[in-house]
Design an enzyme around this catalytic site. Structure first.
Site, PDB file in Angstrom:
ATOM      1  N   MET A  27       0.851  -1.199   0.000  1.00  0.00           N
ATOM      2  CA  MET A  27       0.000   0.000   0.000  1.00  0.00           C
ATOM      3  C   MET A  27       0.885   1.246   0.000  1.00  0.00           C
ATOM      4  O   MET A  27       0.425   2.336   0.357  1.00  0.00           O
ATOM      5  CB  MET A  27      -0.932  -0.011   1.202  1.00  0.00           C
ATOM      6  CG  MET A  27      -1.911  -1.191   1.146  1.00  0.00           C
ATOM      7  SD  MET A  27      -3.438  -0.946   2.070  1.00  0.00           S
ATOM      8  CE  MET A  27      -2.818  -0.703   3.707  1.00  0.00           C
ATOM      9  N   TYR A  29       4.218   3.863   0.814  1.00  0.00           N
ATOM     10  CA  TYR A  29       4.941   4.422   1.959  1.00  0.00           C
ATOM     11  C   TYR A  29       5.937   3.381   2.472  1.00  0.00           C
ATOM     12  O   TYR A  29       5.901   2.935   3.607  1.00  0.00           O
ATOM     13  CB  TYR A  29       3.991   4.888   3.067  1.00  0.00           C
ATOM     14  CG  TYR A  29       4.576   6.071   3.804  1.00  0.00           C
ATOM     15  CD1 TYR A  29       4.664   7.309   3.197  1.00  0.00           C
ATOM     16  CD2 TYR A  29       5.084   5.930   5.082  1.00  0.00           C
ATOM     17  CE1 TYR A  29       5.242   8.390   3.841  1.00  0.00           C
ATOM     18  CE2 TYR A  29       5.671   7.007   5.751  1.00  0.00           C
ATOM     19  CZ  TYR A  29       5.741   8.230   5.114  1.00  0.00           C
ATOM     20  OH  TYR A  29       6.310   9.302   5.754  1.00  0.00           O
ATOM     21  N   HIS A  34       9.230  -3.700   3.425  1.00  0.00           N
ATOM     22  CA  HIS A  34       8.826  -3.909   2.025  1.00  0.00           C
ATOM     23  C   HIS A  34      10.050  -4.213   1.161  1.00  0.00           C
ATOM     24  O   HIS A  34      10.004  -5.066   0.289  1.00  0.00           O
ATOM     25  CB  HIS A  34       8.169  -2.646   1.444  1.00  0.00           C
ATOM     26  CG  HIS A  34       6.907  -2.222   2.137  1.00  0.00           C
ATOM     27  ND1 HIS A  34       6.831  -1.084   2.892  1.00  0.00           N
ATOM     28  CD2 HIS A  34       5.675  -2.773   2.148  1.00  0.00           C
ATOM     29  CE1 HIS A  34       5.600  -0.940   3.364  1.00  0.00           C
ATOM     30  NE2 HIS A  34       4.870  -1.955   2.925  1.00  0.00           N
ATOM     31  N   LYS A 146       4.710 -10.026   9.683  1.00  0.00           N
ATOM     32  CA  LYS A 146       4.147  -9.118  10.696  1.00  0.00           C
ATOM     33  C   LYS A 146       2.620  -9.198  10.658  1.00  0.00           C
ATOM     34  O   LYS A 146       1.962  -9.240  11.675  1.00  0.00           O
ATOM     35  CB  LYS A 146       4.591  -7.679  10.490  1.00  0.00           C
ATOM     36  CG  LYS A 146       4.070  -6.801  11.633  1.00  0.00           C
ATOM     37  CD  LYS A 146       4.633  -5.428  11.595  1.00  0.00           C
ATOM     38  CE  LYS A 146       3.867  -4.542  10.662  1.00  0.00           C
ATOM     39  NZ  LYS A 146       2.533  -4.163  11.157  1.00  0.00           N
ATOM     40  N   SER A 183       4.329   1.078   8.111  1.00  0.00           N
ATOM     41  CA  SER A 183       4.101   2.419   7.573  1.00  0.00           C
ATOM     42  C   SER A 183       3.406   3.291   8.617  1.00  0.00           C
ATOM     43  O   SER A 183       3.528   4.518   8.593  1.00  0.00           O
ATOM     44  CB  SER A 183       3.232   2.349   6.309  1.00  0.00           C
ATOM     45  OG  SER A 183       3.843   1.497   5.372  1.00  0.00           O
TER      46      SER A 183
HETATM   47  O1  PAF Z   1      -0.174  -5.825   3.658  1.00  0.00           O
HETATM   48  C1  PAF Z   1      -0.561  -4.906   2.905  1.00  0.00           C
HETATM   49  O2  PAF Z   1       0.145  -3.928   2.671  1.00  0.00           O
HETATM   50  C2  PAF Z   1      -1.953  -4.980   2.285  1.00  0.00           C
HETATM   51  O3  PAF Z   1      -2.846  -5.585   3.148  1.00  0.00           O
HETATM   52  C3  PAF Z   1      -1.967  -5.668   0.909  1.00  0.00           C
HETATM   53  C4  PAF Z   1      -1.522  -7.108   1.017  1.00  0.00           C
HETATM   54  C5  PAF Z   1      -1.036  -4.906  -0.040  1.00  0.00           C
HETATM   55  C6  PAF Z   1      -3.383  -5.637   0.343  1.00  0.00           C
HETATM   56  O4  PAF Z   1      -3.860  -4.347   0.223  1.00  0.00           O
END
Ligand code: PAF
Length: 279
Positions: A27, A29, A34, A146, A183
């Site tokens: 999502m 940020y 990530h 997490k 985030s």
């Molecule tokens: O973990 C996330 O960032 C969200 O839940 C995902 C998997 C991108 C779905 O919107």
């Protein structure tokens, strides 16, 4: 790096790919958590795609959808540096066009913990993740531990619906003082940020106690609860010791791999964290 904004564009990109495609849905940020997923995907696949989409369906009323932190320019630079070949950034209208009315839901696995605290959250997650997997058609998709329940929910959905993507679970990335990267950590005031270290401390202590032989579920759970309750800024939503696979809450002795997880508020910010208790 290619930027694709509709499922059709994404399909065309995918059909032009040779070799294996890894995928990191986000999502935005972005933080080190990530980027660790991206690096693993880049190492394990010929090509890596990522997505950035703040999914309105997985936020409840009164949650932080509107103020969820966003920084697309920085995210794209980080993804490009990390070796991502394509970023899927669908507009909300491309994702949920007028007339959209389908929901994908798991049952039991999505009911406790986050599901109980955030009704409808996992239906929003499974719906968007299936749409993202259908758009990108990756060989492997990378998710962090997490969001332990999210990971299990997605694994269940992929198995149940015969989705031809391998779900790869990646370790939690933590700040040097133990706070799990998120985030949402930017919402914390300096005082709350300091207080929030109690979460990983309590979980790690419980894991050590478990490692030393404690098998009483209530004792382990209560130890975490008491440690966090002693922090005046922490408001506990739940502390759970559950079966590591089904997430059913455990009573009595812990005889199977388990998940010790929690959700705690610091002011307006809700944080989650967990440790796995392996036998
Ligand atoms: O973990 C996330 O960032 C969200 O839940 C995902 C998997 C991108 C779905 O919107």
């Amino acid at each position: 790096m290619d930027i694709l904004t509709s499922p059709g564009e994404m399909h065309t990109w995918r059909w032009g790919c040779g070799g294996t495609v890894g995928f990191v849905p986000t999502m935005g940020y972005l933080h080190e958590g990530h980027l660790a997923l991206v690096r693993r995907s880049v190492a394990e696949n010929d090509v890596t795609a990522a997505s950035i989409f703040v999914n309105p369906l997985q936020f409840g009323p009164g949650e932080d959808f509107e103020r969820y932190p966003r920084d697309e320019e920085r995210d794209l630079a980080l993804l490009e540096q990390a070796g991502v070949a394509a970023v899927y950034m669908p507009r909300a209208e491309a994702m949920y066009p007028e007339g959209f009315q389908t929901s994908v839901e798991t049952r039991e696995i999505s009911l406790p913990l986050e599901g109980a605290s955030r009704p409808g959250h996992f239906a929003g997650v499974t719906t968007v993740v299936l749409k993202l997997l259908n758009a990108v058609m990756p060989d492997r998709a990378y998710f962090g531990k997490k969001d332990a329940q999210q990971l299990r929910v997605i694994q269940r959905m992929v198995r149940d619906l015969d989705v031809a993507t391998e779900i790869v679970a990646c370790e939690i990335v933590r700040e040097p003082d133990g706070l799990a990267m998120s985030s949402r950590n930017v919402y914390l005031s300096a005082e709350e940020r300091e207080a929030a270290t109690v979460l990983s401390q309590a979980l790690f202590e419980a894991r050590d106690v478990f490692g030393a032989g404690e098998r009483n579920a209530a004792a382990l759970r209560d130890g975490v609860q008491a440690r966090i309750a002693a922090e005046s800024l922490a408001q506990i939503q739940y502390v759970s010791l559950a079966d590591g696979e089904t997430l059913e809450e455990l009573a009595g002795r812990v005889e199977r791999p388990a998940l010790l997880s929690l959700a705690v508020r610091f002011g307006a910010t809700r944080l989650i964290d967990n440790v796995e208790l392996a036998l």
